[in-house]
Design a protein around this motif. Sequence first.
Motif, mmCIF file in Angstrom:
data_model
loop_
_atom_site.group_PDB
_atom_site.id
_atom_site.type_symbol
_atom_site.label_atom_id
_atom_site.label_comp_id
_atom_site.label_asym_id
_atom_site.label_seq_id
_atom_site.Cartn_x
_atom_site.Cartn_y
_atom_site.Cartn_z
ATOM 1 N N ILE B 94 0.850 -1.182 0.000
ATOM 2 C CA ILE B 94 0.000 0.000 0.000
ATOM 3 C C ILE B 94 0.887 1.232 0.000
ATOM 4 N N GLU B 95 0.726 2.024 -1.063
ATOM 5 C CA GLU B 95 1.540 3.224 -1.221
ATOM 6 C C GLU B 95 0.780 4.437 -0.705
ATOM 7 N N GLY B 96 1.373 5.156 0.227
ATOM 8 C CA GLY B 96 0.770 6.388 0.717
ATOM 9 C C GLY B 96 1.351 7.593 0.001
ATOM 10 N N HIS B 97 0.482 8.520 -0.369
ATOM 11 C CA HIS B 97 0.923 9.705 -1.119
ATOM 12 C C HIS B 97 0.309 10.972 -0.534
ATOM 13 N N ALA B 98 0.970 12.075 -0.808
ATOM 14 C CA ALA B 98 0.478 13.384 -0.364
ATOM 15 C C ALA B 98 0.458 14.336 -1.547
ATOM 16 N N ASP B 99 -0.264 15.437 -1.407
ATOM 17 C CA ASP B 99 -0.195 16.462 -2.456
ATOM 18 C C ASP B 99 1.048 17.317 -2.228
ATOM 19 N N GLU B 100 1.270 18.276 -3.104
ATOM 20 C CA GLU B 100 2.550 19.008 -3.052
ATOM 21 C C GLU B 100 2.564 20.123 -2.015
ATOM 22 N N GLN B 101 1.438 20.341 -1.342
ATOM 23 C CA GLN B 101 1.421 21.362 -0.299
ATOM 24 C C GLN B 101 2.003 20.752 0.966
ATOM 25 N N GLY B 102 3.125 21.219 1.395
ATOM 26 C CA GLY B 102 3.770 20.629 2.566
ATOM 27 C C GLY B 102 5.200 20.293 2.242
ATOM 28 N N THR B 103 6.013 20.182 3.285
ATOM 29 C CA THR B 103 7.431 19.915 3.050
ATOM 30 C C THR B 103 7.633 18.444 2.708
ATOM 31 N N ARG B 104 8.762 18.154 2.116
ATOM 32 C CA ARG B 104 9.065 16.796 1.677
ATOM 33 C C ARG B 104 9.008 15.813 2.843
ATOM 34 N N GLU B 105 9.655 16.179 3.954
ATOM 35 C CA GLU B 105 9.728 15.273 5.103
ATOM 36 C C GLU B 105 8.351 15.036 5.715
ATOM 37 N N TYR B 106 7.606 16.127 5.893
ATOM 38 C CA TYR B 106 6.286 15.984 6.510
ATOM 39 C C TYR B 106 5.395 15.111 5.626
ATOM 40 N N ASN B 107 5.480 15.330 4.331
ATOM 41 C CA ASN B 107 4.636 14.554 3.420
ATOM 42 C C ASN B 107 5.011 13.076 3.402
ATOM 43 N N LEU B 108 6.284 12.782 3.580
ATOM 44 C CA LEU B 108 6.687 11.363 3.694
ATOM 45 C C LEU B 108 6.019 10.724 4.909
ATOM 46 N N ALA B 109 6.047 11.458 6.020
ATOM 47 C CA ALA B 109 5.438 10.928 7.241
ATOM 48 C C ALA B 109 3.915 10.838 7.100
ATOM 49 N N LEU B 110 3.327 11.822 6.432
ATOM 50 C CA LEU B 110 1.880 11.819 6.215
ATOM 51 C C LEU B 110 1.462 10.657 5.302
ATOM 52 N N LYS B 154 -6.785 14.163 -5.914
ATOM 53 C CA LYS B 154 -6.467 12.834 -6.448
ATOM 54 C C LYS B 154 -5.085 12.357 -6.001
ATOM 55 N N ASN B 155 -4.240 13.301 -5.654
ATOM 56 C CA ASN B 155 -2.880 12.923 -5.228
ATOM 57 C C ASN B 155 -2.815 12.476 -3.764
ATOM 58 N N ARG B 156 -3.780 12.929 -2.963
ATOM 59 C CA ARG B 156 -3.790 12.526 -1.544
ATOM 60 C C ARG B 156 -4.430 11.144 -1.446
ATOM 61 N N ARG B 157 -3.630 10.089 -1.610
ATOM 62 C CA ARG B 157 -4.213 8.779 -1.842
ATOM 63 C C ARG B 157 -3.397 7.669 -1.189
ATOM 64 N N ALA B 158 -4.045 6.562 -1.012
ATOM 65 C CA ALA B 158 -3.343 5.326 -0.669
ATOM 66 C C ALA B 158 -3.724 4.321 -1.748
ATOM 67 N N VAL B 159 -2.724 3.780 -2.425
ATOM 68 C CA VAL B 159 -2.951 2.885 -3.552
ATOM 69 C C VAL B 159 -2.522 1.475 -3.156
ATOM 70 N N THR B 160 -3.433 0.527 -3.330
ATOM 71 C CA THR B 160 -3.110 -0.866 -3.032
ATOM 72 C C THR B 160 -2.554 -1.510 -4.303
ATOM 73 N N VAL B 161 -1.250 -1.740 -4.297
ATOM 74 C CA VAL B 161 -0.569 -2.281 -5.476
ATOM 75 C C VAL B 161 -0.376 -3.778 -5.273
ATOM 76 N N LEU B 162 -0.960 -4.569 -6.166
ATOM 77 C CA LEU B 162 -0.887 -6.027 -6.008
ATOM 78 C C LEU B 162 0.498 -6.541 -6.331
ATOM 79 N N LEU B 163 0.900 -7.523 -5.580
ATOM 80 C CA LEU B 163 2.175 -8.189 -5.807
ATOM 81 C C LEU B 163 1.881 -9.658 -6.004
ATOM 82 N N GLY B 164 2.504 -10.234 -7.008
ATOM 83 C CA GLY B 164 2.458 -11.673 -6.997
ATOM 84 C C GLY B 164 1.570 -12.299 -8.040
#
Lengths: 439, 168
Positions: B94-110, B154-164
Amino acid sequence: MMRLVLGLVVGVMMIGQVAQAQNQPLRLEITEGVIEPLPFAVPNFVPANAAAAELSSDLARVVAADLIGTGLFREIPSSAYISQITDFGAPVQFADWKAINAQALVTGSISVSGNRVTVGFRVWDVFSDKEMKPGLQFSGTKEGWRRMAHKVADAVYSRITGEGGYFDSRVVFVSESGPKNQRRKRLAIMDYDGANVQYLTDSSAIVLAPRFSPTGDRVLYTSYESGFPRIYVLDVGKVQRRVLESQEGTMSFAPRFSPDGQKVVYSLSQGGNTDLYLMTISNGQSKRLTSTPSIETAPSFSPDGSQIVFESDRSGSPQIYVMATSGGEAKRISFGNGRYGTPVWSPRGDMIAFTKQNKGRFHIGVMRANGSEERLLTASFLDEGPTWSPNGRVIMFMRETQGASGRSSLYSVDISGRNLRPVQTPDGGSDPAWSPLQK
Amino acid sequence: MNLVSKLIAGCALMALAACNNPTDGTDGGPIDPNAGTTSPGLIGDQTSPSYFQQAIGDRVLFTVDQSTINSEAQSILQAQANWLLANTDYNATIEGHADEQGTREYNLALGARRANAAREFLISKGIAGNRLKTVSYGKERPIEICSEESCYAKNRRAVTVLLGGLAG
């Protein structure tokens, strides 16, 4: 690698010193107010032999560019010169330089022998008819000629302002290309003025936020090369890297060295929660510094290593906090409107630079280490990630433009808010980190 | 059992190769719609990753600065959970993403918070935790590139990426 030999040019110091103090000695006080740039002249360095001729002008141009780039100096063009400097040892005709209002005059000599370059220089206080401290001489390899010019400019800047210089320094950053949704990133290192760019990684994995060690020989950064963000340490000279933190099921990012270079403070995310940790590099042991359900990130040491400034949203929005390096209670220091992030302690220890987001705009700002005297230096759609020049006078940061064609690039600004200027990079650039002054 | 899981179960009984064998050269590697890869399998095939991505929906969206799973996200994640329960050959990141408003570090944590919120929800619906990894991309991988709320949403998302599939 180039090695610089620093030595006094004893021979030329004896010549033509008329010690008359009919004017105040030349001194440029860097204050917060608006200042008039100080006019100076830097004629081409006098070539001691034919092999030195080609660098004669190049050296002077780099010295001039360094000084002009500070916004504190203004160059008198060579077309205005009345006398020419053709003999490095001959007495300076002060009247000729006074007449064109060159308050400072930099004269230089260069000789080239094989791959060996030797540069000498003297700085003259024209309106006092005298030299400012004895001249200096540097030697190095021909490829390293720009460093010698930066050394000269650092000495000139230092003599006139009384502050340490910052020109003989490097910047590690993320070189960016491609559109926003397919951005390719790789680590790069360059001279502070954008010259001598060298790439340290390829663009096969996202890389973020490189940070120099206190001696500039190593770089910490975050890479997705394992598929997950992890912290790596890279030996700049050998361009060799190793992973520093690779705990399964976690993500690690936002690393910074301690001032003694022995430890790394960083963020680790586990189970969706991000806290600060402190690792001793030699044994890989980590100590947890914060234990809260909020986000703790972007840590930076005070120069004495006793405190850590960081960003946390424990109050409900991102703000700046300071705590002891041993952990424990943290004190909030940002109280203005908006969201604060990426605090970075100045090399002098008195100030903290930060990114601020307020009313849809981003700012780079500075505040005292206790949070007082907040001052915003820039404003744009997205300014982020300040880094300090080695002397604590200038801040470099990333600016990203708005919209689908948005592009990121590097800028620098004086801590007074003056002299905002782009830093040239071959492609886009982000996440700059300024090295200490080179030895 | 709802209609979707009945259909998935039916497919599994038919034991068609297409049910669990990703093609298109992805060979069980990550199937990341953001990377522009073609989704394997036909959307009509309810055990295919295509079906997961497009019919069920591989992503949930978040409001500014939040990692709360809203009611719309809950129904998508519920359907994702049903699919994963029926298609045990697949794991997911599951990939977590943020929009571009916010600093790089904070968005990684978000992004880490968002990915984890989606993961916790799936676990609460019966998916084994060891099938679900998380990663945050912060603001590094937007899918929409305008600097307006329509894109940010659309960028503030969690994407479930299938593996396998079987190869994984």
